[in-house]
Design a protein around this motif. Structure first.
Motif, PDB file in Angstrom:
ATOM      1  N   TRP A 203       0.842  -1.197   0.000  1.00 17.07           N
ATOM      2  CA  TRP A 203       0.000   0.000   0.000  1.00 17.07           C
ATOM      3  C   TRP A 203       0.881   1.252   0.000  1.00 17.07           C
ATOM      4  O   TRP A 203       0.965   1.957   0.997  1.00 17.07           O
ATOM      5  CB  TRP A 203      -0.925  -0.012   1.229  1.00 17.07           C
ATOM      6  N   LEU A 209       0.450   7.683  -6.856  1.00 13.92           N
ATOM      7  CA  LEU A 209       0.432   6.225  -6.932  1.00 13.92           C
ATOM      8  C   LEU A 209      -0.996   5.687  -6.917  1.00 13.92           C
ATOM      9  O   LEU A 209      -1.304   4.697  -7.586  1.00 13.92           O
ATOM     10  CB  LEU A 209       1.243   5.634  -5.785  1.00 13.92           C
ATOM     11  N   ALA A 210      -1.864   6.342  -6.163  1.00 11.27           N
ATOM     12  CA  ALA A 210      -3.270   5.929  -6.155  1.00 11.27           C
ATOM     13  C   ALA A 210      -3.896   6.114  -7.532  1.00 11.27           C
ATOM     14  O   ALA A 210      -4.631   5.245  -8.019  1.00 11.27           O
ATOM     15  CB  ALA A 210      -4.044   6.723  -5.106  1.00 11.27           C
ATOM     16  N   ARG A 213      -2.620   3.425  -9.844  1.00 10.28           N
ATOM     17  CA  ARG A 213      -3.290   2.146  -9.580  1.00 10.28           C
ATOM     18  C   ARG A 213      -4.689   2.143 -10.180  1.00 10.28           C
ATOM     19  O   ARG A 213      -5.116   1.153 -10.788  1.00 10.28           O
ATOM     20  CB  ARG A 213      -3.338   1.899  -8.067  1.00 10.28           C
ATOM     21  N   ARG A 216      -4.418   1.947 -14.093  1.00 12.16           N
ATOM     22  CA  ARG A 216      -4.042   0.604 -14.569  1.00 12.16           C
ATOM     23  C   ARG A 216      -5.201  -0.370 -14.442  1.00 12.16           C
ATOM     24  O   ARG A 216      -5.419  -1.207 -15.327  1.00 12.16           O
ATOM     25  CB  ARG A 216      -2.835   0.105 -13.774  1.00 12.16           C
ATOM     26  N   PHE A 217      -5.942  -0.263 -13.346  1.00 15.36           N
ATOM     27  CA  PHE A 217      -7.105  -1.139 -13.184  1.00 15.36           C
ATOM     28  C   PHE A 217      -8.137  -0.864 -14.274  1.00 15.36           C
ATOM     29  O   PHE A 217      -8.651  -1.794 -14.901  1.00 15.36           O
ATOM     30  CB  PHE A 217      -7.731  -0.938 -11.807  1.00 15.36           C
ATOM     31  N   SER A 238      -9.739  -3.948  -7.738  1.00 11.43           N
ATOM     32  CA  SER A 238      -9.053  -2.692  -8.020  1.00 11.43           C
ATOM     33  C   SER A 238      -7.955  -2.348  -7.022  1.00 11.43           C
ATOM     34  O   SER A 238      -7.047  -1.581  -7.343  1.00 11.43           O
ATOM     35  CB  SER A 238     -10.068  -1.541  -8.041  1.00 11.43           C
ATOM     36  N   GLN A 239      -8.035  -2.874  -5.792  1.00 12.23           N
ATOM     37  CA  GLN A 239      -7.093  -2.514  -4.726  1.00 12.23           C
ATOM     38  C   GLN A 239      -7.091  -0.997  -4.469  1.00 12.23           C
ATOM     39  O   GLN A 239      -6.072  -0.400  -4.137  1.00 12.23           O
ATOM     40  CB  GLN A 239      -5.676  -2.976  -5.086  1.00 12.23           C
ATOM     41  N   ILE A 240      -8.262  -0.383  -4.603  1.00 17.30           N
ATOM     42  CA  ILE A 240      -8.400   1.062  -4.424  1.00 17.30           C
ATOM     43  C   ILE A 240      -9.034   1.394  -3.074  1.00 17.30           C
ATOM     44  O   ILE A 240      -9.001   2.531  -2.614  1.00 17.30           O
ATOM     45  CB  ILE A 240      -9.258   1.647  -5.572  1.00 17.30           C
ATOM     46  N   TYR A 243      -7.337   3.616  -0.463  1.00 16.22           N
ATOM     47  CA  TYR A 243      -7.163   4.999  -0.908  1.00 16.22           C
ATOM     48  C   TYR A 243      -8.488   5.763  -0.859  1.00 16.22           C
ATOM     49  O   TYR A 243      -8.517   6.960  -0.544  1.00 16.22           O
ATOM     50  CB  TYR A 243      -6.565   5.014  -2.319  1.00 16.22           C
ATOM     51  N   CYS A 254     -13.015   7.865  -9.317  1.00 17.66           N
ATOM     52  CA  CYS A 254     -13.241   6.454  -9.639  1.00 17.66           C
ATOM     53  C   CYS A 254     -14.351   6.311 -10.675  1.00 17.66           C
ATOM     54  O   CYS A 254     -14.227   5.541 -11.640  1.00 17.66           O
ATOM     55  CB  CYS A 254     -13.595   5.682  -8.370  1.00 17.66           C
TER      56      CYS A 254
END
Length: 475
Positions: A203, A209-210, A213, A216-217, A238-240, A243, A254
């Motif tokens: 993380w 970086l958020a 990420r 890319r998702f 998404s691994q969001i 954030y 988003c």
């Protein structure tokens, strides 16, 4: 006229409504409060506190580029906040305090107390919409009440979004330098252990970086999200969430990322994009529930009648669940993932929550608390909503007679056992059938440090169904 921006869960400079409004109104100073006692009272995870502070360090550099000084002050809990902010407003001759709204009962009471304290000064307080696409109270039923059913809430959200999309505001222009020095060193926060380097590496901090990420998702994984999101061994999510919870990225950002990938379509086009947008709206729904039904953020079931459920006091079983020692591999692997990474796959959150609240018949609040104490993306609304959904105590929750079978869920969503082998290395040599239910292997597990199943699944299912049926009969 000087402006004060009080940062909370909005640790970014892009698409930050309060920051934009403050800098448009005059010379702006930013403030962040360290409140360790409040964090402990809210069961905030050490890894989440560490994530906040790492993001605060990154944000400080971004604010410096805008010539916005950042003040960092410490106060034990929110009781001391009104006087502290009022004093700062007097010291820096603040015209307006700008905040992005937050929605829990404690958060609302805190902000009302600050507004009352500011009445003794020359400073006014202005609240802004940030965590949500729609302000609570603007998405309501025909009678003016808050929705209790997600599908109806979602339908109205789609209608409103089709009429007008909320825009993302740009990063403000740099302001002239102010004769105020930023606080560059974060104070030590006692009682919150620093997480492992491994967890931190999962993380990374900072909105750049958020955004990377998220981009890319949207570009690489969004199209397949509907097919891959339920398989924990695959990088299909998404691994969001961490954030979003810290406000390093906004829900508007988003939504716009999904719409760009889906050619502007909200509820048609790519099924993966539509499904992910629905997940954003679930997040929205649960925050509206906090405002419309505030008892859910005070440790109460949304369905008040479920307070009479005969929850079991079973500390040994609770501890086995917490530490990933239940004898059910999918449960244990999920709980070990949580302890190691500060995160758990969403499908697994439902499986372990239903196992605790129904198969073990342990109060869902024990699980809600444990999650908050360990999740890097811990969010009151989403965590409470998810737990009450699984426990059948919440709004629009799963019917009480629906119990996920952890063995069949494991075989369905981790068919070759890859996720299980990642988190249960002691079972790594088992084949893809035996690994889901090693209890069936009898003597083949001799010498392996893996526990026996702590409950009989059919018995536990019958017990849960009986408890809910009796609850219904008593009404």
């Amino acid at each position: 006229m000087n402006q004060l921006l009080w940062l909370r869960t909005d640790l970014r400079v892009s698409d930050n409504n309060a920051l934009n409004a403050a800098m448009s109104a005059g010379p702006t100073v930013a403030l962040y409060l360290i409140t360790p006692g409040q964090w402990r009272a809210h069961d905030d995870a050490p890894c989440k506190v560490d994530f906040w502070l790492r993001n605060l360090t990154e944000l400080s550099a971004r604010l410096s580029e805008l010539n916005v000084p950042l003040l960092i002050r410490s106060v034990e809990d929110w009781q001391g906040v009104p006087a502290l902010i009022a004093d700062l407003c007097r010291t820096y001759e603040i015209d307006t305090l700008h905040v992005n709204d937050e929605y829990g009962v404690n958060e609302q009471c805190r902000d009302e107390a600050v507004a009352a304290a500011l009445q003794q000064t020359r400073t006014s307080m202005r609240r802004h919409l940030d965590q949500l696409l729609f302000a609570p109270g603007t998405i309501t039923t025909l009678s003016g009440g808050y929705f209790k059913v997600f599908s109806q809430f979602r339908k109205l959200c789609y209608a409103r979004l089709t009429q007008s999309l909320p825009a993302c505001v740009p990063v403000p222009d740099r302001q002239p330098s102010l004769p105020i020095v930023s606080d560059s060193v974060l104070p030590t926060v006692e009682g919150f252990a620093q997480p492992s380097d491994y967890l931190r590496s999962l993380w990374p901090a900072g909105e750049d970086l958020a955004q990377l990420r998220l981009a890319r998702f949207a570009e690489n994984d969004l199209a397949d999200y509907q097919q891959r999101r339920d398989f924990p061994a695959e990088p299909g999510t998404s691994q969001i969430s961490a954030y979003l919870a810290a406000g390093v990225v906004s829900p508007r950002q988003c939504l716009h990322a999904a719409l760009r990938a889906n050619r502007g379509e909200l509820d048609s086009g790519n099924p993966g994009a539509v499904t992910w947008i629905n997940e954003l709206l679930w997040r929205e729904f649960y925050k509206h529930i906090l405002v419309g039904y505030p008892h859910v953020s005070m440790g109460r079931g949304f369905r008040r009648e479920t307070e009479a459920l005969p929850w079991r006091h079973a500390p040994d079983e609770l501890a086995a669940w917490q530490q990933g020692r239940t004898g059910f591999p999918i449960i244990d692997a999920a709980m070990r993932q949580l302890l190691a990474t500060g995160w758990m796959h969403n499908r697994l959150r439902m499986i372990v929550a239903m196992f605790l609240s129904k198969n073990l018949l342990i109060d869902w609040r024990e699980g809600e608390r444990w999650f908050m104490q360990h999740l890097i993306d811990g969010d009151l609304a989403a965590n409470n909503g998810g737990w009450q959904w699984s426990a059948s105590t919440g709004t629009d929750s799963v019917p009480y007679f629906r119990l996920f079978n952890p063995l069949s869920q494991s075989a369905k969503f981790d068919p070759d056992g890859s996720f299980l082998r990642r988190w249960l290395p002691e079972l790594a040599e088992l084949d893809k059938r035996g690994i889901h239910n090693p209890a069936k292997l009898n003597g083949l597990l001799a010498g392996v440090d893996y526990p026996s199943q702590i409950i009989d699944l059919p018995m536990s299912r019958d017990r849960a169904l009986s408890a809910f049926r009796q609850l219904g009969e008593a009404l």
